[in-house]
Design a protein around this motif. Structure first.
Motif, PDB file in Angstrom:
ATOM      1  N   ARG A 192      24.607  89.198  12.924  1.00 53.07           N
ATOM      2  CA  ARG A 192      24.598  87.865  12.610  1.00 53.07           C
ATOM      3  C   ARG A 192      25.785  87.331  11.841  1.00 53.07           C
ATOM      4  O   ARG A 192      25.912  86.813  10.905  1.00 53.07           O
ATOM      5  N   ARG A 242      28.490  86.129  11.144  1.00 51.61           N
ATOM      6  CA  ARG A 242      29.209  84.633  11.708  1.00 51.61           C
ATOM      7  C   ARG A 242      28.290  83.519  11.272  1.00 51.61           C
ATOM      8  O   ARG A 242      28.676  83.000  10.520  1.00 51.61           O
ATOM      9  N   GLU A 243      27.412  84.482  11.789  1.00 51.47           N
ATOM     10  CA  GLU A 243      26.157  83.165  11.607  1.00 51.47           C
ATOM     11  C   GLU A 243      25.751  83.011   9.824  1.00 51.47           C
ATOM     12  O   GLU A 243      25.665  81.866   9.279  1.00 51.47           O
ATOM     13  N   LEU A 288      28.598  81.084   8.223  1.00 55.59           N
ATOM     14  CA  LEU A 288      28.563  79.676   8.314  1.00 55.59           C
ATOM     15  C   LEU A 288      27.512  79.043   7.599  1.00 55.59           C
ATOM     16  O   LEU A 288      28.046  78.015   6.992  1.00 55.59           O
ATOM     17  N   ARG A 289      26.648  79.868   7.174  1.00 58.89           N
ATOM     18  CA  ARG A 289      25.549  79.374   6.440  1.00 58.89           C
ATOM     19  C   ARG A 289      25.947  79.377   4.936  1.00 58.89           C
ATOM     20  O   ARG A 289      25.928  78.481   3.911  1.00 58.89           O
ATOM     21  N   LEU A 290      26.964  80.607   4.984  1.00 56.95           N
ATOM     22  CA  LEU A 290      27.441  80.234   3.612  1.00 56.95           C
ATOM     23  C   LEU A 290      28.387  79.582   3.339  1.00 56.95           C
ATOM     24  O   LEU A 290      28.132  78.737   2.062  1.00 56.95           O
ATOM     25  N   ALA A 291      28.985  78.809   4.462  1.00 62.63           N
ATOM     26  CA  ALA A 291      30.171  77.512   4.599  1.00 62.63           C
ATOM     27  C   ALA A 291      29.609  76.294   4.505  1.00 62.63           C
ATOM     28  O   ALA A 291      30.369  76.024   4.053  1.00 62.63           O
ATOM     29  N   ILE A 292      28.165  76.148   4.281  1.00 59.51           N
ATOM     30  CA  ILE A 292      27.608  74.500   4.342  1.00 59.51           C
ATOM     31  C   ILE A 292      26.829  75.229   3.567  1.00 59.51           C
ATOM     32  O   ILE A 292      26.283  74.009   3.152  1.00 59.51           O
ATOM     33  N   GLY A 293      26.401  75.494   2.743  1.00 54.98           N
ATOM     34  CA  GLY A 293      26.206  75.767   1.376  1.00 54.98           C
ATOM     35  C   GLY A 293      25.203  76.633   0.745  1.00 54.98           C
ATOM     36  O   GLY A 293      24.419  76.230   0.183  1.00 54.98           O
ATOM     37  N   PRO A 306      32.256  84.622   2.526  1.00 54.74           N
ATOM     38  CA  PRO A 306      32.011  83.953   3.704  1.00 54.74           C
ATOM     39  C   PRO A 306      33.496  83.999   5.252  1.00 54.74           C
ATOM     40  O   PRO A 306      33.920  83.355   6.259  1.00 54.74           O
ATOM     41  N   ILE A 307      34.676  84.244   4.492  1.00 51.74           N
ATOM     42  CA  ILE A 307      36.082  84.070   5.024  1.00 51.74           C
ATOM     43  C   ILE A 307      35.674  85.276   5.867  1.00 51.74           C
ATOM     44  O   ILE A 307      35.621  84.761   7.216  1.00 51.74           O
ATOM     45  N   LEU A 340      33.032  84.287   8.736  1.00 49.03           N
ATOM     46  CA  LEU A 340      33.446  83.674   9.658  1.00 49.03           C
ATOM     47  C   LEU A 340      34.496  84.204  10.997  1.00 49.03           C
ATOM     48  O   LEU A 340      34.573  83.675  11.934  1.00 49.03           O
ATOM     49  N   ARG A 341      34.962  85.196   9.895  1.00 49.64           N
ATOM     50  CA  ARG A 341      36.240  85.319  11.346  1.00 49.64           C
ATOM     51  C   ARG A 341      35.943  86.412  12.273  1.00 49.64           C
ATOM     52  O   ARG A 341      36.212  87.226  12.607  1.00 49.64           O
TER      53      ARG A 341
END
Lengths: 233, 410
Positions: B314, B316-317, B320-325, B403-404, B407-408
């Protein structure tokens, strides 16, 4: 967003992913960031989105010096002020469209009732109110990207960052998504969009070009209207 | 992110791969079930022993003639002869909560019946003694107050004595001799079996206290009121410790002991006696606890393993969670709640299976089992802690993701 001035070096002797780049994005602009791969545009995006920290230079977002913020404060900035849209949508596969859209509000600490209401409104804004209880696998690529855009918008951000948002979509759907971006931009949202396709960049009001970690071009243009495509959708 | 949201998302992700979640829980399930069942069997057995002890004489304090020091030489137990029938009367009169005091003298001797003889122990007692020690009479009658008042030459025999002197026959009405004194058998005691130390409690005869003193040579020469010991029975609900303290004080006073001088009597209650028995059951409990600990440990490692897999799957999940805050703490808490939920659900099944196993053992093997709430709470608590402990490393790994890169991640 008042101003944005920053430069960035990656390691002492290694590649400068971003080398003393200075740029300003004003409130309400629709900016396309272009360049070949390795040009530094992704690094630029990551810094803009507060996912990464610069090791040189300064970045002010909405008048706040971001470089000095703690990791929790950066998370809050990402949560409240920035919305992300990715090439691969990055939706949680086991959740419905609605729960996916609710996710940023979970981290904003909103209650269930308020989350449901705002998520439905955001889905309506991207034209997917009737798909709220579908899972991503039950949606087309364009619909998935719309869900992702609804998720990016749901906390009412000032800046929408889109990283190759049409990269995984066919051209008709891409046009569709671009029309949606334009409409959102007209409603006042600042958009920064990374792409390597000139066709996509044509819909923006300004294009920043990167090469070898440097900003090599910055010109304004009259955006090509994608509204006709939106009408079809 | 509040706890409820975290819990909901944890359940969601556990439900996504039910077989994997179930297998992961297995270690915890077995560990917890083992703890519950073993404690149930163990405490059932202990409960039975305690009830046996209580049947020997609940709320009973034994007071005995102690040793006395003369010129720095401590003579053996019973060497003093200061404990008297009057002490027994005083305890009954002055200590609140005392139901009965039953003084006794004791003598090891040969008993002769016809051409048979048998070495046993004679107790000179009052009827109260039989009551306090909860002896029953199977044939004939027990001792009466009249027997004691008139020093009747009567005797009540224990089962072992009956068996050795009379075979299987009914001894009531027969005559036995001790030190050439003929005693008429008036009753036979019910069987008690071995006591907690393995002594045969049925190898005993009872005569009236007065009869013993008058007819046993050498007994009560110096002090006719002397007794070897007394059974003090307390009323139900009386604090045994407190009563013992008061008895000690009273006896020290009556025996004119100055502060600093040792007691010239001993005191014991049956819970002291049962302590020995506790020792051995505790050793067994330790062994069982070790088995449970090992399976819980293995269960914990299983959880850690599967959580590490989950974090990788998980990535990527998480990105994503980190990216959206999501803050790093949100991610940490999410994975900790997941691992803890996993172990607690496992513990829940473990409790059910453990209780079921205990009931099955009670049903099939006929062992007494006692399902204890504290063992259930402890097992659940420990499982929760295991979930947190073994979930911590995977959760920290998740929370520390960049997070980067996340996500990749493909």
């Amino acid at each position: 967003m008042e101003g944005l001035t920053r430069s960035y070096r990656m390691g002492p002797q290694v590649v400068h992913a971003l080398d003393h780049v200075t740029a300003t994005v004003r409130r309400g602009e629709f900016v396309a960031v272009m360049g070949p791969s390795g040009s530094g545009k992704s690094t630029f995006m990551n810094l803009l989105g507060c996912l990464d920290r610069a090791d040189g230079g300064r970045y002010r977002l909405d008048g706040v010096e971001v470089g000095g913020l703690s990791s929790d404060a950066l998370a809050a900035v990402r949560n409240r002020k920035i919305g992300f849209v990715f090439q691969s949508f990055n939706l949680l596969p086991r959740q419905t469209a609605q729960t996916n859209v609710e996710l940023p509000m979970v981290y904003a600490g909103l209650g269930r009732a308020a989350r449901g209401e705002r998520a439905r409104a955001a889905l309506a804004a991207v034209g997917l109110e009737r798909r709220a209880h579908h899972r991503p696998t039950q949606l087309s690529g364009g619909q998935q990207q719309r869900v992702a855009i609804a998720r990016a918008l749901v906390n009412d951000p000032m800046l929408l960052l889109a990283d190759e948002p049409t990269g995984a979509l066919d051209s008709a759907t891409s046009l569709d998504i671009m029309a949606l971006f334009q409409r959102l931009n007209r409603q006042g949202i600042t958009i920064v969009l990374v792409t390597h396709e000139p066709d996509v960049a044509r819909h923006a009001g300004r294009v920043l070009s990167f090469r070898d970690g440097r900003l090599v071009g910055d010109h304004s243009q009259i955006p090509e209207d994608a509204l006709s495509a939106e009408a079809v959708a | 992110m509040n706890a409820l949201d975290a819990l909901r998302s944890a359940l969601e992700s556990l439900r996504a791969s039910p077989l994997r979640s179930a297998l992961t829980m297995l270690g915890i399930v077995i560990g917890v079930a083992a703890v519950i069942a073993m404690v149930a069997v163990g405490s059932g057995a202990r409960d039975q022993v305690l009830r046996q002890i209580a049947s020997l004489g609940a709320n009973l304090v034994l007071v005995g003639q102690g040793s006395v020091a003369r010129g720095g030489v401590k003579l053996g137990a019973g060497s003093a002869s200061t404990l008297t029938e009057d002490d027994a009367a005083a305890i009954l009169r002055d200590i609140p909560g005392v139901a009965v005091t039953a003084p006794s003298v004791r003598w090891g001797l040969q008993i002769v019946a016809g051409n048979q003889n048998w070495g046993s122990v004679l107790f000179g007692v009052t009827p109260d003694y039989l009551e306090a020690r909860e002896w029953t009479i199977t044939h004939g009658r027990g001792l009466s107050d009249e027997d004691v008042a008139q020093a009747n030459k009567v005797v009540v025999l224990g089962q072992t004595v009956v068996r050795n002197l009379f075979g299987g026959g009914d001894p009531v009405g027969e005559v036995v001799r001790v030190f050439s004194t003929p005693l008429t058998v008036i009753g036979v005691l019910g069987e008690k079996g071995q006591n907690t130390q393995g002594q045969d409690q049925d190898d005993v005869i009872f005569v009236p206290l007065s009869t013993a003193k008058r007819n046993i040579p050498g007994m009560a020469k110096s002090n006719p009121r002397f007794v070897h010991s007394m059974a003090v029975k307390l009323q139900d609900g009386v604090d045994q410790e407190e009563a013992q303290r008061q008895i000690r004080e009273l006896l020290r006073q009556r025996h004119r002991l100055v502060p600093g001088q040792d007691d010239d009597f001993w005191m014991r209650n049956l819970s002291d006696v049962s302590a020995t028995r506790d020792e051995s059951s505790r050793a067994l409990s330790f062994l069982l606890a070790a088995v449970a600990a090992v399976s819980l440990l293995v269960g914990g490692i299983g959880i850690m393993n599967i959580m590490l897999v989950s974090v990788t799957e998980r990535t990527r999940e998480i990105g994503l969670r980190l990216a959206i805050g999501a803050r790093r703490r949100d991610i940490l808490v999410q994975f900790l709640i997941e691992s803890t939920t996993l172990s607690l659900i496992g513990a829940g099944f473990g409790v059910l299976i453990g209780v079921g196993a205990a009931m099955l053992v009670a049903e099939l093997a006929g062992w007494p089992t006692l399902i204890r709430l504290d063992s259930i709470l402890l097992a659940v608590l420990v499982s929760g802690l295991i979930g947190i402990f073994f979930g911590l490393y995977p959760a920290r790994r998740a929370a520390r993701l960049n997070p980067i890169d996340a996500l990749r991640h493909e």
